[in-house]
Design a protein around this motif. Sequence first.
Motif, short mmCIF file in Angstrom:
data_model
loop_
_atom_site.label_atom_id
_atom_site.label_comp_id
_atom_site.label_asym_id
_atom_site.label_seq_id
_atom_site.Cartn_x
_atom_site.Cartn_y
_atom_site.Cartn_z
N LEU A 96 0.83 -1.21 0.00
CA LEU A 96 0.00 0.00 0.00
C LEU A 96 0.86 1.26 0.00
O LEU A 96 0.55 2.23 -0.69
N THR A 97 1.93 1.25 0.77
CA THR A 97 2.79 2.43 0.85
C THR A 97 3.46 2.71 -0.49
O THR A 97 3.53 3.86 -0.95
N ALA A 98 3.98 1.66 -1.14
CA ALA A 98 4.67 1.83 -2.42
C ALA A 98 3.70 2.33 -3.49
O ALA A 98 4.04 3.23 -4.27
N LEU A 99 2.50 1.75 -3.54
CA LEU A 99 1.52 2.18 -4.54
C LEU A 99 1.11 3.63 -4.32
O LEU A 99 1.04 4.43 -5.26
N MET A 100 0.85 3.99 -3.06
CA MET A 100 0.45 5.36 -2.76
C MET A 100 1.59 6.33 -3.01
O MET A 100 1.38 7.42 -3.57
N ALA A 101 2.81 5.95 -2.62
CA ALA A 101 3.95 6.84 -2.81
C ALA A 101 4.24 7.06 -4.30
O ALA A 101 4.53 8.20 -4.72
N TYR A 102 4.14 6.02 -5.09
CA TYR A 102 4.41 6.18 -6.52
C TYR A 102 3.35 7.07 -7.17
O TYR A 102 3.65 7.94 -7.98
N ILE A 161 8.78 9.37 2.74
CA ILE A 161 10.15 8.99 2.39
C ILE A 161 10.18 8.28 1.04
O ILE A 161 11.00 8.60 0.16
N MET A 162 9.28 7.34 0.84
CA MET A 162 9.26 6.60 -0.42
C MET A 162 8.78 7.49 -1.57
O MET A 162 9.29 7.38 -2.69
N ARG A 163 7.84 8.38 -1.30
CA ARG A 163 7.39 9.31 -2.34
C ARG A 163 8.54 10.18 -2.82
O ARG A 163 8.73 10.39 -4.03
N ASN A 164 9.33 10.70 -1.89
CA ASN A 164 10.48 11.53 -2.27
C ASN A 164 11.51 10.73 -3.06
O ASN A 164 12.18 11.27 -3.95
N PHE A 165 11.63 9.45 -2.73
CA PHE A 165 12.56 8.60 -3.48
C PHE A 165 12.10 8.48 -4.93
O PHE A 165 12.89 8.62 -5.87
N PHE A 166 10.80 8.23 -5.15
CA PHE A 166 10.28 8.11 -6.51
C PHE A 166 10.39 9.44 -7.25
O PHE A 166 10.65 9.47 -8.46
N GLN A 167 10.17 10.55 -6.55
CA GLN A 167 10.27 11.86 -7.19
C GLN A 167 11.68 12.16 -7.65
O GLN A 167 11.89 12.89 -8.63
N ALA A 168 12.67 11.60 -6.96
CA ALA A 168 14.06 11.87 -7.30
C ALA A 168 14.51 11.12 -8.55
O ALA A 168 15.54 11.46 -9.14
N LEU A 169 13.75 10.10 -8.96
CA LEU A 169 14.12 9.36 -10.16
C LEU A 169 13.83 10.20 -11.40
O LEU A 169 12.83 10.92 -11.45
N LEU A 193 10.06 -0.27 -8.81
CA LEU A 193 10.30 -1.11 -7.63
C LEU A 193 11.73 -1.65 -7.56
O LEU A 193 12.35 -1.61 -6.49
N PRO A 194 12.29 -2.17 -8.66
CA PRO A 194 13.70 -2.62 -8.57
C PRO A 194 14.66 -1.51 -8.18
O PRO A 194 15.62 -1.75 -7.45
N LEU A 195 14.40 -0.30 -8.64
CA LEU A 195 15.27 0.82 -8.28
C LEU A 195 15.08 1.25 -6.83
O LEU A 195 15.97 1.86 -6.23
N ALA A 196 13.92 0.92 -6.27
CA ALA A 196 13.59 1.37 -4.92
C ALA A 196 13.93 0.34 -3.85
O ALA A 196 13.50 0.49 -2.70
N LEU A 197 14.68 -0.70 -4.20
CA LEU A 197 14.96 -1.77 -3.23
C LEU A 197 15.63 -1.25 -1.94
O LEU A 197 15.27 -1.70 -0.84
N PRO A 198 16.60 -0.33 -2.00
CA PRO A 198 17.17 0.18 -0.73
C PRO A 198 16.12 0.85 0.15
O PRO A 198 16.08 0.63 1.36
N LYS A 293 16.31 14.11 -0.95
CA LYS A 293 16.11 14.44 -2.36
C LYS A 293 14.64 14.73 -2.61
O LYS A 293 13.77 14.40 -1.84
N GLY A 294 14.36 15.31 -3.77
CA GLY A 294 12.97 15.50 -4.17
C GLY A 294 12.52 16.93 -3.98
O GLY A 294 13.16 17.79 -3.40
#
Length: 294
Positions: A96-102, A161-169, A193-198, A293-294
């Motif tokens: 849920l977090t990954a879907l919402m963050a993306y 945190i995960m949203r900012n990670f996706f925004q930085a890509l 998702l593969p890029l967001a493993l860390p 980032k982001g």
Amino acid sequence: MNPSSRRKESVGGRIFTFVNTAILVLIALVCLLPFINIIASSFATTQEVMAKRFILFPTTFSLDAYRYILSTPTIFRGLGVSVGVTVAGTVVSMLLTALMAYGLSRRYLPARNTINFIVVFSMLFSGGMIPTFLVVKSVGLINSYGSLIFPVAVNAFNMIIMRNFFQALPDSLEESAKIDGSNDFGIFMRIMLPLALPSIATISLFYAVAYWNTYMNAILYMNDSAKWPIQVLLRQIVIVSSGMQAEGTSVDIVPPAQTIKMAVIVIATVPMLAAYPFVQKHFTKGALLGAVKG
């Protein structure tokens, strides 16, 4: 720069390194020694714990505390409940977090700013215990394992945190994938998702620790003692070891009251400590990528 100045800098550098190392070792000992004391006390006799304020190595090795805790099968049932809730809850929360963050990281999402504001607002203000209980009760989750997962399935801080990670890509990744005919879900699954493993490893640890330490929700929503997680059962054991009555816990031996509390801390802490090394290498990288980032 003459040789004497280089020599002075070298000496100064060595002194600086020595001082830093000494300070870090001291800080590590301050953090580590209390836990060593807890572990040693859990294997000591009650008399030794009462006589000494600090124990690094027990004089007399004793398993009475662990024998007492493991003397009832309910402890294994509680461990099973906690492991199941932790695994299932972490998977659900990360999905849920990954879907919402993306979704919220995409600038073309309608009402994106409004939803982000609501998410941040929920970090500052909550509905409270009673309204949350009424919501959980109205959807029929009382006395079910879902009550330990769904009310806390998405943590706003972790999502940001995960949203900012996706925004930085870079946006070029998504654009090139769409040119190749991939849809949004395919881009999310195969590229993002593969890029967001860390970041996923770091946030998974956050969620796992939260679910493993589930206590208040179990007290509020679980009426059946057979469904209590390990944290609630350990509290009951501590109550019994102190000579008071506790529901759902029965033992046949006299407990070593002081060492019981130490053993309870060890049992509640060791599983998370054992899991941490597997995600430690991603921990700092994942947290910083989403935070700065982001």
